[in-house]
Motif scaffolding. Structure first.
Motif: not given
Length: 434
Positions: A397-401, A58-60, A66-82
């Motif tokens: 987390a508020l939606q699924h936890a 159940a915990e897993s 929670i991870v599946e409903d957090c799209p930022q964990l799958r998006k590309m991170y475009y860092p600052f050029p410097l």
């Protein structure tokens, strides 16, 4: 290719470039430089490597949702050029205050501990924030406070979503001068327990969310782990720790050997705290000797070890680390670290605590770049990758936890808890909007 390759030795630039277009040496150099920079930058644009639980308990399953409903964990991170580790980190400290004004606190609250030590809570809320609105407890890094640049955008985004935010200010930090000759010790969670008790008394129906940065993340994770190890209920619905050092002992050696500039900044910050509270601290320690120390470890040895009566600094740092209690954390917790962090080297991350054989409540996300909780984006005027990730994780987390047991009993009554059990009651609570 068989027909084209033999002509390469006789190939001239005019064969590939129209005769009426000329390009001087400087333009060619600029074009090659831009191309090389584009290739170098493209290699640094990556999505984070995420280690999430894979079990079927159940915990897993809750953590996976929670991870599946957090799209930022799958998006590309475009860092600052410097995007260089130290430059990214320190640019964020000087750049963000230029265009993000410090938020105006709703109120300041002082909490006095049993030994007379003074803690502070800085509250941020909108004019129409509900009493049962989600409450985000922010734990800044070493001697940081509510004005810290990396907290400003998070506070603004919390208020925009109707959340209430409160910043925990430790002893001697953020202008909260010491009222006793005892600075904050990370092995002792009694101060945070007192603060959490005060927060719960003021807002008993609000779901609590925790966010810690750097040493504040280590402190928050250690608090949750100790509660789980002792069999006590954790008041948080979910937590997120950014740039957590995990093992303070290894971090102290790494700063001295491989990160002298970061060590100098940390050491100087602590010296300023000592000098600001010299009238209080001189009762227990030698202030001139403290100001003459050459490293952060020397200062800790002459300050914390003397004040708290500890003989072995290594044992104190080992006991202050959260790595020893990660397996006991009972709430969904996300740890975000960067592979180019100038303070926390990737080898300090206990990877065995995450993933297949780790704690089913823990998730680890490691980005290729980002510095020390800097994460400046391609457009530095917009919310950073870290800012968006913190809020997305909390909303998911508020939606699924599952809410804490005490809140379930209050909303649904003990009869439903007995007949349906915690998991069935949590599902029913989702239908009534807990």
């Amino acid at each position: 290719l068989a027909a084209f390759l033999p002509t390469l030795p006789r190939l001239r630039l005019s064969d590939l470039w129209p005769s009426n277009v000329t390009m001087d040496r400087d333009r060619w150099a600029a074009a090659l430089g831009v191309t090389a920079f584009a290739l170098w930058y493209s290699r640094r644009v990556r999505a984070p490597k995420v280690r999430a639980p894979t079990g079927d308990d159940a915990e897993s399953r809750q953590t996976q949702r929670i991870v599946e409903d957090c799209p930022q964990l799958r998006k590309m991170y475009y860092p600052f050029p410097l995007d260089f580790p130290n430059l990214n980190t320190f640019l964020s400290y000087f750049w963000r205050p230029l265009y993000i004004w410090a938020p105006t606190p709703a109120r300041h609250q002082l909490v006095v501990a049993e030994d007379g030590g003074t803690l502070a809570l800085v509250w941020f809320e909108g004019p129409s924030t509900r009493e049962d609105a989600p409450l985000v407890v922010l734990c800044p890094g070493n001697l940081g406070g509510w004005f810290a640049p990396y907290l400003r955008r998070v506070i603004y985004m919390c208020r925009a979503r109707g959340f209430r935010a409160v910043v925990f200010v430790r002893r001697g930090a953020d202008g909260n001068d010491l009222s006793t000759p005892k600075p904050q010790l990370y092995t002792d969670i009694s101060d945070f327990e007192l603060v959490m008790s005060e927060i719960q008394q003021q807002f008993p129906r609000a779901p609590l969310l925790g966010a810690g940065f750097s040493l504040g993340g280590n402190y928050l994770a250690r608090y949750c782990g100790i509660l789980g190890r002792e069999g006590r209920r954790c008041p948080f619905t979910s937590c997120i720790c950014v740039a957590n050092p995990f093992t303070l002992l290894r971090t102290s050696f790494y700063l001295e050997d491989y990160a002298p500039f970061a060590s100098f900044c940390l050491h100087t910050d602590c010296k300023l705290m000592v000098w600001r509270n010299r009238d209080m601290l001189r009762r227990r320690v030698d202030i001139p000797a403290l100001m003459r120390t050459k490293s952060y470890r020397d200062l800790c040895e002459q300050l914390h070890c003397v004040v708290h009566g500890v003989d072995d600094l290594d044992a104190l740092l080992r006991e202050s680390s959260c790595a020893e209690v990660l397996e006991f954390i009972k709430v969904p917790t996300l740890f975000v670290n960067s592979a180019d962090d100038p303070i926390v080297h990737p080898t300090m991350i206990p990877h065995h605590e995450f993933g297949r054989n780790g704690n089913p409540n823990l998730v680890l996300a490691v980005t290729k770049t980002g510095g020390h909780h800097a994460y400046m984006g391609l457009n530095p005027f917009t919310p950073s990758y870290m800012d968006r990730l913190v809020l997305e994780w909390f909303e998911s987390a508020l939606q699924h936890a599952a809410p804490p047991k005490g809140q379930l009993e209050e909303e649904l009554g003990p009869e439903m808890m007995e007949t349906q059990g915690p998991s069935g009651a949590a599902a029913a609570a989702g239908s009534v909007g807990v």
